[in-house]
Design an enzyme around this catalytic site. Structure first.
Site, PDB file in Angstrom:
ATOM      1  N   ASP A 195       4.656  -6.208  -2.467  1.00  0.00           N
ATOM      2  CA  ASP A 195       4.537  -5.569  -1.165  1.00  0.00           C
ATOM      3  C   ASP A 195       3.077  -5.691  -0.717  1.00  0.00           C
ATOM      4  O   ASP A 195       2.208  -5.008  -1.250  1.00  0.00           O
ATOM      5  CB  ASP A 195       4.921  -4.090  -1.244  1.00  0.00           C
ATOM      6  CG  ASP A 195       6.369  -3.856  -1.646  1.00  0.00           C
ATOM      7  OD1 ASP A 195       6.966  -4.749  -2.287  1.00  0.00           O
ATOM      8  OD2 ASP A 195       6.890  -2.769  -1.337  1.00  0.00           O
TER       9      ASP A 195
ATOM     10  N   LYS B 186       8.137  -3.946   5.975  1.00  0.00           N
ATOM     11  CA  LYS B 186       8.103  -2.590   5.417  1.00  0.00           C
ATOM     12  C   LYS B 186       7.255  -1.702   6.312  1.00  0.00           C
ATOM     13  O   LYS B 186       6.194  -2.113   6.783  1.00  0.00           O
ATOM     14  CB  LYS B 186       7.529  -2.648   3.997  1.00  0.00           C
ATOM     15  CG  LYS B 186       7.300  -1.306   3.322  1.00  0.00           C
ATOM     16  CD  LYS B 186       6.759  -1.524   1.906  1.00  0.00           C
ATOM     17  CE  LYS B 186       6.297  -0.227   1.270  1.00  0.00           C
ATOM     18  NZ  LYS B 186       5.755  -0.439  -0.092  1.00  0.00           N
TER      19      LYS B 186
ATOM     20  N   LYS C 265      12.373  -2.384   4.817  1.00  0.00           N
ATOM     21  CA  LYS C 265      12.052  -1.333   3.845  1.00  0.00           C
ATOM     22  C   LYS C 265      11.322  -0.196   4.543  1.00  0.00           C
ATOM     23  O   LYS C 265      10.291  -0.400   5.178  1.00  0.00           O
ATOM     24  CB  LYS C 265      11.194  -1.878   2.704  1.00  0.00           C
ATOM     25  CG  LYS C 265      10.827  -0.802   1.660  1.00  0.00           C
ATOM     26  CD  LYS C 265      10.100  -1.396   0.474  1.00  0.00           C
ATOM     27  CE  LYS C 265       9.610  -0.306  -0.478  1.00  0.00           C
ATOM     28  NZ  LYS C 265       8.879  -0.865  -1.648  1.00  0.00           N
TER      29      LYS C 265
END
Length: 208
Positions: free
Chosen positions: A79, A142, A172
């Protein structure tokens, strides 16, 4: 759908071990840990980590090197945090180059999630950064690190992200998810993965 997360600055090796044990007990999909805590043994779980975290104000080559090392140490998902300032300045070429650098560093087999800090961005910028992330080869977009003063996951942002790249990229939601009710709202808006440390409390709020 859950990345059970431990990214606190004060986390110890014992905390990591406890997080992995809890993740296995809860039956979540992945554990997301700081790269400095790798490698770890987490049978039955996907290991995720972060790069350029939490500010995103790292040179792209540093993000790439951090991500590559994490993959070499067992991370299957990374991430990464974008340069939020570049996005706010509409310098989307810089955002694109940043993501591509990490994508090339980790290879095609690693799941790459791009943290955009949606709470700090206008709606149109959220949509454009999602399009940039898709063009750069990301697998997910995300919402948040959970460390930005502007806030964490928001239903509004998830809906924009899903409308822009949903069905092609994963979405996400992360940052401030502490109740089943909020988790359900995010899922209804289009979230396909949830990042949180309060996984037990959230799961206990869902019937069955």
């Amino acid at each position: 759908m859950i990345d059970h997360t431990l990214l606190a600055p004060g986390a110890t090796a014992a905390d990591v071990a406890a997080t992995i044990d809890e993740a296995r007990e809860l039956g979540v999909y992945a554990v997301c840990l700081s790269p400095s805590m790798l490698p770890v043994r987490a049978p039955g779980l996907v290991v995720a980590t972060v790069a350029g975290f939490p500010s995103g104000k790292h040179h792209s080559l540093i993000k790439g090197s951090e991500a590559r090392l994490a993959v070499e140490q067992g991370a299957a998902e990374v991430d990464m945090v974008i340069d939020v300032g570049a996005a706010l300045a509409a310098d989307y070429n810089a955002v694109l180059a940043d993501i591509i650098t990490v994508r090339e560093a980790v290879g095609d087999d690693t799941v790459l999630k791009v943290i955009i800090e949606s709470a700090a961005l206008p709606d149109a910028t959220i949509a454009e950064v999602c399009r940039v992330a898709e063009n750069a080869g990301a697998n997910f977009v995300k919402t948040s690190t959970g460390f930005h003063p502007a806030g964490g996951a928001e239903v509004r942002a998830v809906r924009i992200m899903a409308d822009t790249v949903g069905g092609r990229l994963g979405i996400k939601a992360s940052g401030g998810i502490r109740t089943a009710e909020f988790a359900a709202e995010l899922i209804a808006a289009g979230a396909t993965r949830l990042g949180m440390s309060a996984s037990r409390a959230v799961l206990q709020g869902f019937p069955g």
